[in-house]
Design a protein around this motif. Structure first.
Motif, PDB file in Angstrom:
ATOM      1  N   ALA A  23       0.840  -1.202   0.000  1.00 32.26           N
ATOM      2  CA  ALA A  23       0.000   0.000   0.000  1.00 32.26           C
ATOM      3  C   ALA A  23       0.873   1.249   0.000  1.00 32.26           C
ATOM      4  O   ALA A  23       2.054   1.210   0.364  1.00 32.26           O
ATOM      5  N   THR A  24       0.284   2.359  -0.399  1.00 32.25           N
ATOM      6  CA  THR A  24       0.991   3.639  -0.443  1.00 32.25           C
ATOM      7  C   THR A  24       0.821   4.359   0.887  1.00 32.25           C
ATOM      8  O   THR A  24      -0.316   4.524   1.353  1.00 32.25           O
ATOM      9  N   PRO A  25       1.936   4.764   1.533  1.00 36.10           N
ATOM     10  CA  PRO A  25       1.815   5.495   2.794  1.00 36.10           C
ATOM     11  C   PRO A  25       0.865   6.686   2.664  1.00 36.10           C
ATOM     12  O   PRO A  25       0.924   7.445   1.708  1.00 36.10           O
ATOM     13  N   GLY A  26      -0.041   6.791   3.617  1.00 37.22           N
ATOM     14  CA  GLY A  26      -1.020   7.869   3.592  1.00 37.22           C
ATOM     15  C   GLY A  26      -2.355   7.468   3.001  1.00 37.22           C
ATOM     16  O   GLY A  26      -3.359   8.163   3.192  1.00 37.22           O
ATOM     17  N   SER A  27      -2.383   6.337   2.288  1.00 41.39           N
ATOM     18  CA  SER A  27      -3.633   5.880   1.678  1.00 41.39           C
ATOM     19  C   SER A  27      -4.510   5.196   2.727  1.00 41.39           C
ATOM     20  O   SER A  27      -4.052   4.797   3.793  1.00 41.39           O
ATOM     21  N   ASP A  28      -5.773   5.014   2.390  1.00 35.99           N
ATOM     22  CA  ASP A  28      -6.700   4.335   3.301  1.00 35.99           C
ATOM     23  C   ASP A  28      -6.268   2.890   3.539  1.00 35.99           C
ATOM     24  O   ASP A  28      -6.317   2.401   4.681  1.00 35.99           O
ATOM     25  N   ASP A  29      -5.843   2.214   2.478  1.00 40.26           N
ATOM     26  CA  ASP A  29      -5.407   0.819   2.620  1.00 40.26           C
ATOM     27  C   ASP A  29      -4.220   0.717   3.564  1.00 40.26           C
ATOM     28  O   ASP A  29      -4.162  -0.186   4.411  1.00 40.26           O
ATOM     29  N   PHE A  30      -3.274   1.635   3.401  1.00 34.54           N
ATOM     30  CA  PHE A  30      -2.091   1.640   4.256  1.00 34.54           C
ATOM     31  C   PHE A  30      -2.487   1.838   5.721  1.00 34.54           C
ATOM     32  O   PHE A  30      -2.025   1.113   6.608  1.00 34.54           O
ATOM     33  N   ARG A  31      -3.339   2.801   5.974  1.00 35.65           N
ATOM     34  CA  ARG A  31      -3.751   3.095   7.352  1.00 35.65           C
ATOM     35  C   ARG A  31      -4.517   1.924   7.960  1.00 35.65           C
ATOM     36  O   ARG A  31      -4.301   1.588   9.137  1.00 35.65           O
ATOM     37  N   ILE A  32      -5.359   1.266   7.180  1.00 35.30           N
ATOM     38  CA  ILE A  32      -6.118   0.128   7.697  1.00 35.30           C
ATOM     39  C   ILE A  32      -5.181  -0.994   8.144  1.00 35.30           C
ATOM     40  O   ILE A  32      -5.341  -1.569   9.230  1.00 35.30           O
ATOM     41  N   ILE A  33      -4.196  -1.317   7.298  1.00 35.84           N
ATOM     42  CA  ILE A  33      -3.255  -2.394   7.649  1.00 35.84           C
ATOM     43  C   ILE A  33      -2.415  -1.983   8.855  1.00 35.84           C
ATOM     44  O   ILE A  33      -2.161  -2.798   9.762  1.00 35.84           O
ATOM     45  N   MET A  34      -1.966  -0.726   8.897  1.00 35.83           N
ATOM     46  CA  MET A  34      -1.164  -0.260  10.018  1.00 35.83           C
ATOM     47  C   MET A  34      -1.961  -0.244  11.327  1.00 35.83           C
ATOM     48  O   MET A  34      -1.420  -0.543  12.398  1.00 35.83           O
ATOM     49  N   GLU A  35      -3.214   0.099  11.270  1.00 36.52           N
ATOM     50  CA  GLU A  35      -4.052   0.054  12.477  1.00 36.52           C
ATOM     51  C   GLU A  35      -4.191  -1.385  12.964  1.00 36.52           C
ATOM     52  O   GLU A  35      -4.191  -1.650  14.172  1.00 36.52           O
ATOM     53  N   GLU A  36      -4.318  -2.317  12.023  1.00 36.31           N
ATOM     54  CA  GLU A  36      -4.368  -3.734  12.389  1.00 36.31           C
ATOM     55  C   GLU A  36      -3.040  -4.171  13.009  1.00 36.31           C
ATOM     56  O   GLU A  36      -3.015  -4.923  13.986  1.00 36.31           O
ATOM     57  N   ALA A  37      -1.929  -3.666  12.448  1.00 36.15           N
ATOM     58  CA  ALA A  37      -0.612  -3.984  13.002  1.00 36.15           C
ATOM     59  C   ALA A  37      -0.465  -3.413  14.413  1.00 36.15           C
ATOM     60  O   ALA A  37       0.113  -4.059  15.304  1.00 36.15           O
ATOM     61  N   LYS A  38      -0.978  -2.227  14.629  1.00 39.00           N
ATOM     62  CA  LYS A  38      -0.918  -1.604  15.961  1.00 39.00           C
ATOM     63  C   LYS A  38      -1.651  -2.463  16.982  1.00 39.00           C
ATOM     64  O   LYS A  38      -1.156  -2.700  18.102  1.00 39.00           O
ATOM     65  N   ALA A  39      -2.837  -2.951  16.619  1.00 34.94           N
ATOM     66  CA  ALA A  39      -3.597  -3.821  17.515  1.00 34.94           C
ATOM     67  C   ALA A  39      -2.839  -5.123  17.778  1.00 34.94           C
ATOM     68  O   ALA A  39      -2.820  -5.635  18.911  1.00 34.94           O
ATOM     69  N   ALA A  40      -2.188  -5.655  16.747  1.00 39.60           N
ATOM     70  CA  ALA A  40      -1.411  -6.885  16.896  1.00 39.60           C
ATOM     71  C   ALA A  40      -0.213  -6.669  17.818  1.00 39.60           C
ATOM     72  O   ALA A  40       0.157  -7.563  18.592  1.00 39.60           O
ATOM     73  N   CYS A  41       0.401  -5.497  17.754  1.00 37.62           N
ATOM     74  CA  CYS A  41       1.508  -5.163  18.655  1.00 37.62           C
ATOM     75  C   CYS A  41       1.025  -5.162  20.109  1.00 37.62           C
ATOM     76  O   CYS A  41       1.703  -5.671  21.008  1.00 37.62           O
ATOM     77  N   GLY A  42      -0.148  -4.569  20.333  1.00 43.49           N
ATOM     78  CA  GLY A  42      -0.699  -4.537  21.683  1.00 43.49           C
ATOM     79  C   GLY A  42      -0.981  -5.923  22.211  1.00 43.49           C
ATOM     80  O   GLY A  42      -0.704  -6.229  23.383  1.00 43.49           O
ATOM     81  N   GLU A  43      -1.507  -6.801  21.355  1.00 43.78           N
ATOM     82  CA  GLU A  43      -1.783  -8.178  21.765  1.00 43.78           C
ATOM     83  C   GLU A  43      -0.482  -8.916  22.088  1.00 43.78           C
ATOM     84  O   GLU A  43      -0.397  -9.643  23.088  1.00 43.78           O
ATOM     85  N   ALA A  44       0.534  -8.728  21.251  1.00 41.74           N
ATOM     86  CA  ALA A  44       1.818  -9.385  21.491  1.00 41.74           C
ATOM     87  C   ALA A  44       2.453  -8.898  22.790  1.00 41.74           C
ATOM     88  O   ALA A  44       3.064  -9.667  23.529  1.00 41.74           O
ATOM     89  N   ALA A  45       2.313  -7.607  23.085  1.00 37.72           N
ATOM     90  CA  ALA A  45       2.874  -7.043  24.309  1.00 37.72           C
ATOM     91  C   ALA A  45       2.200  -7.623  25.549  1.00 37.72           C
ATOM     92  O   ALA A  45       2.857  -7.866  26.570  1.00 37.72           O
ATOM     93  N   LEU A  46       0.904  -7.877  25.486  1.00 42.67           N
ATOM     94  CA  LEU A  46       0.182  -8.463  26.616  1.00 42.67           C
ATOM     95  C   LEU A  46       0.629  -9.895  26.881  1.00 42.67           C
ATOM     96  O   LEU A  46       0.651 -10.355  28.032  1.00 42.67           O
ATOM     97  N   LEU A  47       1.009 -10.611  25.831  1.00 41.20           N
ATOM     98  CA  LEU A  47       1.447 -11.998  25.977  1.00 41.20           C
ATOM     99  C   LEU A  47       2.835 -12.112  26.582  1.00 41.20           C
ATOM    100  O   LEU A  47       3.185 -13.151  27.153  1.00 41.20           O
ATOM    101  N   ALA A  48       3.649 -11.064  26.459  1.00 42.06           N
ATOM    102  CA  ALA A  48       5.019 -11.086  26.990  1.00 42.06           C
ATOM    103  C   ALA A  48       5.365  -9.692  27.502  1.00 42.06           C
ATOM    104  O   ALA A  48       6.020  -8.916  26.806  1.00 42.06           O
TER     105      ALA A  48
END
Length: 372
Positions: A153-178
């Motif tokens: 995706a192109t930085p700044g695009s809607d697709d890019f932001r959607i995937i990055m928001e999903e990545a942010k949530a995944a980071c939070g989940e990984a942090a809770l596990l360890a």
């Protein structure tokens, strides 16, 4: 009179192009292979260009063996076991998380899937489904999403932001596990850059990393990107961040090389300043990086990153013998800056290696005089 001005303009243009050409090629010109004046890197035991490994900056045979097994069998358990046995706060675990995520991302790119076809990287999806509480799998998944965002995706695009928001949530989940693991927060540094965290938000994230792994070189390199002029900072902010890291670096730490990475990130597109690569700012940064690799542990996995960048600056600075000394250590692997910025990392590395060999021999060097 007008003709005279045109001639003068052509002369000046020719001079500028000559300077650019010289700086791109270095002080030693390239000739065709087989030419009588051609220096041959093979004489020094260097790896042939087509055999250079572009996946990693340096050797990690355990990782290569497990990657081969996982991709051949599509069974994630080898990767799970390798990460579980790798020190959580160390540099090598971060590199392995990146490698597994990158492998899954590239598999998906090569085999996106379709009707009746299993998409590439399926082993990572199975890993998350069968072992949802596994911290290693969660970290790899978060990094996989980050790499997908940058690759698809192109930085700044809607697709890019959607995937990055999903990545942010995944980071939070990984942090809770360890809770004590710095890796999920290091992954989030790329999210912070992509989503444009405010400086206050970024500083809060950075403090979490410093609490867990204050001398983590990989984390510092990821954070440096945020402070660069091309993202959310400036040349001065990036230099200040790198110099502060170098100043507080404990003995044997590669953080002393951080200023060299800051200089690299802010190189001018076209440099017409005479002797730029012998300038005080570059010389000081190179000196710090040389000191860092000489005092670091021989098995520090981040050494290769520093040495690869040193080759770039030492060749540009016509410090041929010192460049050759670095090449004897890192040759064979080219998965590091600056080569990975090229469409063909192996070819880019091979050009600089050939220049180093030619410059070394032009100044009286030979395979017999090169220490190993």
């Amino acid at each position: 009179m007008e003709i005279l001005w045109v001639l003068m303009a052509l002369v000046m243009l020719g001079f500028v192009l000559l300077q650019i050409s010289r700086r791109r090629r270095g002080a030693v010109g390239l000739v065709e292979p087989g030419h009588p004046d051609a220096a041959d890197p093979a004489n020094y035991g260097f790896t042939r260009e087509e055999e250079l490994d572009i996946r990693m900056p340096g050797p990690d045979q355990d990782l290569l063996d497990v990657l081969d097994l996982v991709q051949r069998t599509q069974d994630y358990r080898g990767a799970q076991q390798l990460l579980a046995g790798t020190e959580a706060e160390g540099e090598r675990r971060w590199q392995r998380v990146q490698a597994f995520a990158g492998a899954a991302s590239l598999e998906l790119r090569q085999r996106p899937g379709g009707v009746g076809e299993t998409p590439g990287g399926q082993w990572l999806r199975v890993w998350r489904a069968e072992a949802p509480k596994d911290a290693g799998g969660a970290a790899v998944h978060a990094e996989f999403l980050v790499q997908q965002a940058w690759r698809t995706a192109t930085p700044g695009s809607d697709d890019f932001r959607i995937i990055m928001e999903e990545a942010k949530a995944a980071c939070g989940e990984a942090a809770l596990l360890a809770p004590g693991d710095p890796i999920p927060y290091i992954v989030e540094l790329s999210v912070a850059r992509g989503l444009g965290y405010s400086r206050e938000e970024f500083e809060q994230l950075w403090l979490k990393i410093l609490d867990r792994a204050p001398n983590h070189m990989g984390a510092h390199l990821a954070a440096l990107q945020y402070w660069c002029e091309k993202w959310h900072g400036s040349r001065q902010l990036a230099y200040s961040f790198a110099e502060a890291a170098a100043a507080r670096a404990p003995r044997g730490s590669l953080l002393a090389a951080m200023p060299l990475f800051a200089v690299f990130e802010h190189l001018p597109e076209v440099n017409l300043v005479s002797g730029f690569y012998q300038s005080e700012v570059v010389t000081k940064a190179v000196h710090g990086a040389l000191h860092a690799v000489h005092s670091a542990r021989p098995d520090d996995p981040m050494q290769a990153h520093v040495r690869h960048l040193l080759v770039f600056f030492l060749v540009r600075g016509e410090r041929w013998a010192e460049a050759m000394n670095q090449l004897t250590v890192i040759d064979g692997h080219v998965g590091a800056l600056p080569w990975t910025l090229s469409a063909d990392p192996a070819a880019e590395f091979a050009v600089y290696r050939a220049l180093a060999v030619a410059g070394y021999e032009a100044n009286g060097g030979s395979p017999a005089t090169l220490p190993h």
